[in-house]
Design an enzyme around this catalytic site. Structure first.
Site, PDB file in Angstrom:
ATOM      1  N   ASP A 190       0.863  -1.184   0.000  1.00 37.32           N
ATOM      2  CA  ASP A 190       0.000   0.000   0.000  1.00 37.32           C
ATOM      3  C   ASP A 190       0.898   1.232   0.000  1.00 37.32           C
ATOM      4  O   ASP A 190       2.080   1.135  -0.356  1.00 37.32           O
ATOM      5  CB  ASP A 190      -0.955  -0.014   1.215  1.00 37.32           C
ATOM      6  CG  ASP A 190      -2.295   0.658   0.895  1.00 37.32           C
ATOM      7  OD1 ASP A 190      -2.268   1.830   0.501  1.00 37.32           O
ATOM      8  OD2 ASP A 190      -3.348   0.019   1.019  1.00 37.32           O
ATOM      9  N   HIS A 251      -2.961   2.807  -4.621  1.00 39.21           N
ATOM     10  CA  HIS A 251      -2.299   2.357  -3.384  1.00 39.21           C
ATOM     11  C   HIS A 251      -0.922   1.768  -3.692  1.00 39.21           C
ATOM     12  O   HIS A 251      -0.478   0.825  -3.025  1.00 39.21           O
ATOM     13  CB  HIS A 251      -3.170   1.336  -2.638  1.00 39.21           C
ATOM     14  CG  HIS A 251      -4.439   1.930  -2.095  1.00 39.21           C
ATOM     15  ND1 HIS A 251      -4.515   2.532  -0.856  1.00 39.21           N
ATOM     16  CD2 HIS A 251      -5.683   2.053  -2.634  1.00 39.21           C
ATOM     17  CE1 HIS A 251      -5.747   2.970  -0.639  1.00 39.21           C
ATOM     18  NE2 HIS A 251      -6.483   2.713  -1.716  1.00 39.21           N
ATOM     19  N   GLU A 308     -10.360   2.641  -4.803  1.00 43.51           N
ATOM     20  CA  GLU A 308     -10.048   4.064  -4.585  1.00 43.51           C
ATOM     21  C   GLU A 308      -9.056   4.651  -5.588  1.00 43.51           C
ATOM     22  O   GLU A 308      -8.281   5.536  -5.239  1.00 43.51           O
ATOM     23  CB  GLU A 308      -9.519   4.253  -3.155  1.00 43.51           C
ATOM     24  CG  GLU A 308     -10.546   3.880  -2.105  1.00 43.51           C
ATOM     25  CD  GLU A 308     -10.022   3.973  -0.673  1.00 43.51           C
ATOM     26  OE1 GLU A 308     -10.828   4.321   0.206  1.00 43.51           O
ATOM     27  OE2 GLU A 308      -8.846   3.682  -0.431  1.00 43.51           O
TER      28      GLU A 308
HETATM   29  C1  ACM Z   1     -10.848  -0.099   1.330  1.00 40.70           C
HETATM   30  O1  ACM Z   1     -11.215   0.092   2.510  1.00 40.70           O
HETATM   31  N1  ACM Z   1     -10.225   0.866   0.661  1.00 40.70           N
HETATM   32  C2  ACM Z   1     -11.111  -1.353   0.651  1.00 40.70           C
END
Ligand code: ACM
Length: 526
Positions: A190, A251, A308
């Site tokens: 991440d 991420h 995201e």
């Molecule tokens: C998440 O909480 N971004 C999957």
């Protein structure tokens, strides 16, 4: 006094006879079928397990190890087996077991090693929480026939934000096994750190492994491939499948620090957040990574994240490679670029013989539902769950409320997330899933199960990790295993008291839901 004694006796008889009354056995998750007999089975000094099939030997050995501090367990292979692996009918269902105690012996029957393992975990809890009278254990004469409501009973741990290491992960796997949880989803990459060694691209862990959410300069922390193999083996011995997640195309910041040539840039708030979807080399790079990941984890799944992306793909508007890709394919917007990326990587995962898992954003990309699984996490967008089910995807339910364990569990708690004031208390976890969820009853067969997710932005120590997990893990386990007709939160609270004593004996910190305001909340500053 006499009257009270009489009433107590009536209540006690009532308890042991009524099917839906509180049960006298202390087992979490509560078995789905229990028939009480009369009397007790007594164990004085040690327990001898006779098993009739060498396939069970390892599972029996793990049980003996688990019992070490409580009671010596001798193992013998013998035809007079009291643990039987029955390889044909009448036992259907791969996780089904039957545990029967008489005054003379305990027998566990199952037609799979998994079933035997779960029978032994039930026995373990019966012994851990048994009446201990005059130096001997007493467990009731009982017949349990049990199998889970859901096949997927998971916990996700984010080790990118903070790294906890092999010992803590094994401790969590042990507690999962005790609770019959069977999926450990490992969020290994991440923004703050990359936590898995990739031999072809060593800088991923050497450079990308530096830093964490609290300290960008913390020394590199990651799992070597040897460590990963050992943890995967440790989990498998406890019937736990480990699902690796390599988050993309967003991420990706830690990876981009190590190999900036594959970065697609980011936004002002999330710099260097994405991989570059406009470069062919990015796909070879990521496929090379996934090839090593696929070889390390025997699971059929690889989780590619996919969440995201819009947080940090602003730079795609100006990146020449992305612009070229858009012209070449006539893409109208960045969403189409994202879909292109997800499809290419899903193809790579399939070529590696694995099935794709993605967060619920992948529902919008038109992937094949036969080859992918969706994790529904956006509780504020129930229509995404409905859409996934309508499009025939298999789904794991892990909505923020109540299954994100980085959310606080009591209104008085200061550290942790909330969503418009809402949070994730143990009783909500216990009551999950409500049958009012979109598509829940009409598409029940597609719901593989439930999972709690532990993001660790605000969890940097083992003590705080424990506090956020327990006792919600116990509530999750019962929500995943026990059918709604047998679930009862008041009864669970009686049993969870025993579990709390067990946590204390193991030095595991927990939120005491009976004294919510007096359990000190570990809230280290971040
Ligand atoms: C998440 O909480 N971004 C999957």
């Amino acid at each position: 006094m006499k009257v009270i004694g009489f009433l107590t006796l009536i209540l006690f008889l009532g308890c042991s006879m009524g099917k839906h009354e509180p049960t006298p056995i202390n087992v979490i998750p509560l078995p789905n079928e229990i028939v009480y007999g009369k009397g007790v089975f007594k164990i004085k000094k040690e327990l001898t397990l006779h098993f009739n099939n060498e396939k069970i030997e390892n599972t029996a050995r793990i049980f003996a190890e688990q019992m070490e501090e409580v009671l010596p367990v001798q193992l013998t292979k013998s035809d007079k087996a009291n643990i039987n692996l029955i390889l044909q009918q009448p036992f259907n269902g791969s996780e089904l077991y039957e545990l029967k105690t008489t005054k003379q012996q305990i027998t566990i029957n199952a037609n799979s090693v998994k079933g035997i393992f779960y029978g032994l975990q039930t026995l373990r809890q019966l012994l851990l929480f048994a009446d201990y009278e005059n130096g001997r254990f007493e467990i009731p004469v009982i017949t349990i026939r049990d199998q889970p409501r859901f096949g997927w009973r998971g916990i996700m741990l984010d080790e990118s934000r903070h790294f906890f290491g092999a010992q803590k992960v094994k401790e969590l796997l042990d507690l999962m096994a005790l609770h019959k949880l069977n999926i450990f989803h490992w969020h290994l990459t991440d923004v703050p750190g990359w936590r898995i060694e990739i031999k072809k691209y060593p800088k991923l862990s050497e450079v990308g492994g530096i830093g964490n959410h609290s300290n960008p300069d913390a020394p590199a922390a990651f799992y070597t491939q040897e460590e990963i193999k050992e943890i995967v083996h440790y989990a498998a011995e406890r019937n736990i499948e480990i699902i690796p997640e390599i988050d993309m195309p967003g991420h990706a910041t830690a990876a981009n620090r190590a190999y900036p040539e594959f970065s697609g840039g980011g936004s002002e708030r999330y710099p260097e957040f994405t991989f570059n979807p406009g470069k062919n080399e990015t796909y070879s790079f990521l496929t090379g990574i996934l090839k090593e990941v696929a070889a390390l984890f025997p699971t059929k799944y690889i989780h590619l994240g996919g969440d995201e992306v819009h947080f940090g793909n602003e730079s795609w508007n100006t990146n020449p490679d992305v612009q070229r890709l858009m012209k070449q394919h006539d893409f109208n917007d960045l969403k189409e670029v994202e879909s292109y990326f997800v499809h290419r990587m899903a193809d790579s995962i399939q070529m590696l013989g694995k099935t794709v898992i993605g967060w619920d954003e992948i529902v919008d990309h038109g992937l094949s539902p036969e080859n992918s699984l969706v994790m529904w996490w956006r509780h504020n967008l129930p229509e995404k769950l409905g859409a996934a089910l309508n499009q025939n995807f298999s789904v794991v339910l892990c909505p923020r409320i109540p299954l994100y364990f980085d959310f606080v569990q009591h209104e008085s708690h200061k550290t942790g997330r909330r969503w418009a004031g809402a949070f994730s208390p143990p009783d909500l976890v216990y009551q999950f899933p409500p049958d009012t969820l979109p598509g829940f009853s009409t598409h029940f067969e597609q719901i593989k199960g439930i999972q709690a997710n532990l993001w660790t932005e605000q969890i940097s120590t083992n003590k705080r990790l424990d506090f956020m997990i327990h006792p919600r893990l116990s509530a999750l386990a019962e929500a995943a295993w026990t059918v709604p007709e047998e679930k009862n939160y008041s009864n669970f609270k009686v049993r969870v008291k025993q579990m709390m004593k067990f946590f204390e004996s193991k030095g595991i910190y927990y939120f005491n839901l009976f004294e919510p305001k007096t359990t000190p909340e570990p809230n280290e500053s971040f």
